[in-house]
Design a protein around this motif. Structure first.
Motif: not given
Length: 122
Positions: A70-80
């Motif tokens: 979840e934290s990786t997905a959130v970070a990835s989503s923020k970068r995107t």
């Protein structure tokens, strides 16, 4: 007569002893059977406790993995999202530039049309 009485008493006592011995043997066999059942249930209980501990550990491990994902997905989503916002800003800048160019071009077109009309009228 006394001998027959003693003999009868002896037979009675022998019968009682045999019955008592049979009851004792049955009680011993029952005790062994129940001890065996108790050991089986204790073994099952140990296995269940071990299985429970293993499942609890697995739940903890999976929970940690879920949190990491979840934290990786959130970070990835923020970068995107940041990349998309930058691209949107770039496109808006390009649109503004194109609008200015279009405006200048249209102004120039009107000037030239006016000039052509003037030349035609002469």
């Amino acid at each position: 007569k006394e001998l027959s009485g003693v003999s009868r008493e002896y037979d009675d006592i022998t019968r009682e002893l045999k019955l008592a011995d049979d009851r004792a043997n049955k009680a011993g066999n029952d005790a062994k059977h129940f001890e065996s059942l108790l050991r089986e249930e204790q073994a099952k209980m140990v296995n269940l406790v071990n299985a429970k501990k293993a499942l609890e550990n697995e739940v903890r491990t999976l929970s940690v993995k879920i949190e990491e994902i979840e934290s990786t997905a959130v970070a990835s989503s923020k970068r995107t999202i940041q990349k998309m916002e930058i691209r949107i800003t770039e496109l808006e800048t390009m649109i503004d530039s194109e609008k200015k160019t279009h405006s200048v071009t249209m102004t120039e077109l009107h000037k030239r049309e006016k000039y052509i009309k003037e030349l035609l009228l002469q």
